[in-house]
Design an enzyme around this catalytic site. Structure first.
Site, mmCIF file in Angstrom:
data_model
loop_
_atom_site.group_PDB
_atom_site.id
_atom_site.type_symbol
_atom_site.label_atom_id
_atom_site.label_comp_id
_atom_site.label_asym_id
_atom_site.label_seq_id
_atom_site.Cartn_x
_atom_site.Cartn_y
_atom_site.Cartn_z
ATOM 1 N N ASP A 40 53.014 36.459 190.348
ATOM 2 C CA ASP A 40 51.463 36.365 189.869
ATOM 3 C C ASP A 40 50.938 37.349 191.222
ATOM 4 O O ASP A 40 51.599 37.773 192.161
ATOM 5 C CB ASP A 40 50.803 35.055 189.930
ATOM 6 C CG ASP A 40 49.637 35.012 189.100
ATOM 7 O OD1 ASP A 40 48.647 35.677 189.389
ATOM 8 O OD2 ASP A 40 49.571 34.277 187.975
ATOM 9 N N ASP A 63 52.452 42.502 191.145
ATOM 10 C CA ASP A 63 51.214 42.896 190.587
ATOM 11 C C ASP A 63 51.945 43.857 189.399
ATOM 12 O O ASP A 63 52.573 44.854 189.794
ATOM 13 C CB ASP A 63 50.317 43.699 191.412
ATOM 14 C CG ASP A 63 49.202 44.369 190.676
ATOM 15 O OD1 ASP A 63 49.411 44.525 189.471
ATOM 16 O OD2 ASP A 63 48.331 44.764 191.270
ATOM 17 N N VAL A 64 51.762 43.265 187.987
ATOM 18 C CA VAL A 64 52.392 44.076 187.156
ATOM 19 C C VAL A 64 52.223 45.394 186.986
ATOM 20 O O VAL A 64 52.884 46.282 185.994
ATOM 21 C CB VAL A 64 52.252 43.281 185.541
ATOM 22 C CG1 VAL A 64 52.728 41.753 185.841
ATOM 23 C CG2 VAL A 64 51.029 43.043 185.125
ATOM 24 N N ASN A 90 53.806 37.763 180.476
ATOM 25 C CA ASN A 90 52.888 36.838 180.201
ATOM 26 C C ASN A 90 51.466 37.276 180.941
ATOM 27 O O ASN A 90 50.263 37.200 180.377
ATOM 28 C CB ASN A 90 52.960 35.575 180.594
ATOM 29 C CG ASN A 90 51.703 34.396 180.624
ATOM 30 O OD1 ASN A 90 51.512 34.127 179.800
ATOM 31 N ND2 ASN A 90 51.376 34.446 181.832
ATOM 32 N N TYR A 155 40.788 44.676 174.487
ATOM 33 C CA TYR A 155 41.756 43.522 174.496
ATOM 34 C C TYR A 155 42.532 43.800 173.062
ATOM 35 O O TYR A 155 43.750 43.654 173.255
ATOM 36 C CB TYR A 155 41.111 42.312 174.668
ATOM 37 C CG TYR A 155 41.919 41.033 174.838
ATOM 38 C CD1 TYR A 155 42.622 40.853 175.802
ATOM 39 C CD2 TYR A 155 42.155 40.221 173.570
ATOM 40 C CE1 TYR A 155 43.658 39.579 176.056
ATOM 41 C CE2 TYR A 155 43.011 38.962 173.940
ATOM 42 C CZ TYR A 155 43.805 38.683 175.058
ATOM 43 O OH TYR A 155 44.353 37.827 175.245
ATOM 44 N N LYS A 159 46.598 44.481 173.195
ATOM 45 C CA LYS A 159 47.593 43.409 172.651
ATOM 46 C C LYS A 159 48.252 43.975 171.381
ATOM 47 O O LYS A 159 49.537 43.499 171.024
ATOM 48 C CB LYS A 159 46.627 42.171 172.234
ATOM 49 C CG LYS A 159 46.324 41.301 173.497
ATOM 50 C CD LYS A 159 47.414 40.938 174.387
ATOM 51 C CE LYS A 159 47.219 40.120 175.605
ATOM 52 N NZ LYS A 159 48.250 39.717 176.449
ATOM 53 N N VAL A 190 43.640 29.391 173.302
ATOM 54 C CA VAL A 190 44.117 28.223 174.193
ATOM 55 C C VAL A 190 43.249 28.021 175.505
ATOM 56 O O VAL A 190 42.741 28.964 176.041
ATOM 57 C CB VAL A 190 45.534 28.686 174.561
ATOM 58 C CG1 VAL A 190 46.395 27.499 175.267
ATOM 59 C CG2 VAL A 190 46.426 29.092 173.659
ATOM 60 N N THR A 192 42.532 27.939 178.477
ATOM 61 C CA THR A 192 43.033 28.347 179.971
ATOM 62 C C THR A 192 41.727 29.186 180.553
ATOM 63 O O THR A 192 40.796 29.340 179.998
ATOM 64 C CB THR A 192 44.199 29.425 179.974
ATOM 65 O OG1 THR A 192 43.670 30.471 179.342
ATOM 66 C CG2 THR A 192 45.363 28.524 179.148
HETATM 67 P P1 NAI Z 1 45.191 32.986 182.852
HETATM 68 O O1 NAI Z 1 43.970 33.671 183.408
HETATM 69 O O2 NAI Z 1 45.012 31.488 183.020
HETATM 70 O O3 NAI Z 1 46.405 33.266 183.472
HETATM 71 C C1 NAI Z 1 46.554 34.848 183.608
HETATM 72 C C2 NAI Z 1 47.477 35.164 184.909
HETATM 73 O O4 NAI Z 1 47.727 36.247 184.990
HETATM 74 C C3 NAI Z 1 46.632 34.635 185.868
HETATM 75 O O5 NAI Z 1 47.293 33.987 186.790
HETATM 76 C C4 NAI Z 1 46.266 35.853 186.944
HETATM 77 O O6 NAI Z 1 46.480 35.852 188.139
HETATM 78 C C5 NAI Z 1 47.439 36.702 186.373
HETATM 79 N N1 NAI Z 1 47.239 38.177 186.432
HETATM 80 C C6 NAI Z 1 46.105 39.021 186.047
HETATM 81 N N2 NAI Z 1 46.374 40.229 186.532
HETATM 82 C C7 NAI Z 1 47.670 40.497 186.944
HETATM 83 C C8 NAI Z 1 48.336 41.303 187.556
HETATM 84 N N3 NAI Z 1 47.630 42.605 187.636
HETATM 85 N N4 NAI Z 1 49.511 41.066 187.872
HETATM 86 C C9 NAI Z 1 50.110 39.676 187.730
HETATM 87 N N5 NAI Z 1 49.576 38.852 187.555
HETATM 88 C C10 NAI Z 1 48.240 39.056 186.924
HETATM 89 O O7 NAI Z 1 45.294 33.471 181.261
HETATM 90 P P2 NAI Z 1 46.112 32.499 180.022
HETATM 91 O O8 NAI Z 1 45.430 32.321 178.848
HETATM 92 O O9 NAI Z 1 47.179 31.917 180.723
HETATM 93 O O10 NAI Z 1 46.848 33.983 179.616
HETATM 94 C C11 NAI Z 1 48.232 34.367 179.754
HETATM 95 C C12 NAI Z 1 48.364 35.379 178.749
HETATM 96 O O11 NAI Z 1 48.395 35.013 177.397
HETATM 97 C C13 NAI Z 1 47.811 36.689 178.690
HETATM 98 O O12 NAI Z 1 48.386 37.736 178.577
HETATM 99 C C14 NAI Z 1 46.589 36.495 177.625
HETATM 100 O O13 NAI Z 1 46.008 37.750 177.057
HETATM 101 C C15 NAI Z 1 47.524 35.793 176.287
HETATM 102 N N6 NAI Z 1 46.626 34.847 175.572
HETATM 103 C C16 NAI Z 1 45.982 34.069 176.184
HETATM 104 C C17 NAI Z 1 45.205 33.273 175.327
HETATM 105 C C18 NAI Z 1 44.232 32.178 175.411
HETATM 106 O O14 NAI Z 1 43.072 31.750 174.773
HETATM 107 N N7 NAI Z 1 44.152 31.481 176.549
HETATM 108 C C19 NAI Z 1 45.197 33.682 173.739
HETATM 109 C C20 NAI Z 1 46.117 34.595 173.131
HETATM 110 C C21 NAI Z 1 46.834 35.222 174.281
#
Ligand code: NAI
Length: 256
Positions: A40, A63-64, A90, A155, A159, A190, A192
């Site tokens: 992360d 950092d992705v 992710n 977004y 996606k 979800v 989060t």
């Molecule tokens: P979150 O915000 O809780 O977690 C995302 C993580 O990605 C964070 O820990 C953040 O520090 C990390 N991150 C951000 N930029 C980064 C980078 N440049 N390099 C490495 N890490 C980085 O969000 P969540 O909900 O857990 O999202 C995870 C995935 O699921 C995302 O791709 C999101 O688009 C997708 N998603 C989420 C949904 C939701 O409703 N929560 C629904 C559908 C998809």
């Protein structure tokens, strides 16, 4: 929950593992017997979660959007665990804005993390997974990659591109006999931090949350484990016939 070893012996790298769906997925993979490299840009919570998972888990910064970070993290996984079998792309960021109000800078930032990050992960993990005897790449897209919203221009675009990139990667891996499968997951909303941030950007976050839940035929926003269970399935041989596919976890949203 009891561990049943569904991914015993596998080595997995999870991006964005410090929070939300990545944290739940890394935890579920470790619980099911994998050794997991959590990555992360939030080092403290990432390191804390890895420590709580015990000997089977490590944390490193990735950092992705940075190609050199990918090379270093994959090298770290192999140096630490001796192989790489599973990549969970992710990490992602959200943005609520329609096409007219999206700046070019924001457009590029969303695509850099959500799309370029996934591309770089696939590109650099494939040789490592191939050399480890094969495995599975899991790209976390979104239901927003299939169904569009008026205020999700960047977004939606990022996606949807992940959804199609997944199929190209799957076909490439099949064609080259790499024994690597690649599938996308499409969750609905979800609970989060990413969803919280998007809701906080609205005039009435609680009303927006209720509206989201009411749009889902099953009537509820998802929980992180709903997605983590799917990640374990795709990481394991239970899904060995599945590649280039979309696993839709949307409570019926796209069935209408
Ligand atoms: P979150 O915000 O809780 O977690 C995302 C993580 O990605 C964070 O820990 C953040 O520090 C990390 N991150 C951000 N930029 C980064 C980078 N440049 N390099 C490495 N890490 C980085 O969000 P969540 O909900 O857990 O999202 C995870 C995935 O699921 C995302 O791709 C999101 O688009 C997708 N998603 C989420 C949904 C939701 O409703 N929560 C629904 C559908 C998809």
């Amino acid at each position: 929950m009891t561990m049943s070893g569904r991914v015993h012996g596998r080595v997995a790298l999870v991006t964005g593992a410090a929070s939300g769906l990545g944290a739940a997925s890394a935890t579920a993979l470790a619980r099911e017997g994998a050794r997991v490299l959590l990555t992360d840009v939030q080092d403290d919570p990432g390191q804390a979660l890895a420590t709580s998972l015990g000997e089977a888990a490590r944390y490193t910064r990735l950092d992705v959007t940075q190609e050199e970070d990918w090379c270093r993290a994959i090298g770290f996984a192999i140096a630490t665990f001796g192989a790489l079998h599973v990549l969970v792309n992710n990490a992602g960021i959200g943005m609520l804005a329609d096409v007219e109000s999206t700046s070019l800078e924001d457009w590029r930032r969303v695509h850099a993390v959500n799309l370029d990050g996934t591309f770089l992960g696939c590109k650099h993990a494939i040789p490592a997974i191939r050399a480890s005897g094969g495995g599975s790449i899991i790209n976390v897209s979104s239901i927003s990659g299939i169904v569009a919203g008026h205020n999700l221009a960047a977004y939606n675009s990022s996606k949807a591109a992940v959804r199609h990139l997944t199929k190209s990667v799957a076909l490439h891996c099949a064609r080259t006999g790499s024994r690597i499968r690649c599938n996308s997951i499409h969750p609905t909303f979800v609970a989060t931090p990413i969803l919280d941030a998007m809701l906080q950007a609205t005039a009435d976050p609680e009303a927006a949350r209720r509206k989201l839940a009411s749009q889902i035929p099953l009537g509820a926003i998802g929980e992180p484990d709903d997605i983590a269970f799917a990640v374990v399935y795709l990481a394991s041989d239970e899904s060995k016939l599945m590649t280039g596919a979309e696993l839709v976890l949307d409570g019926g949203l796209s069935a209408r």
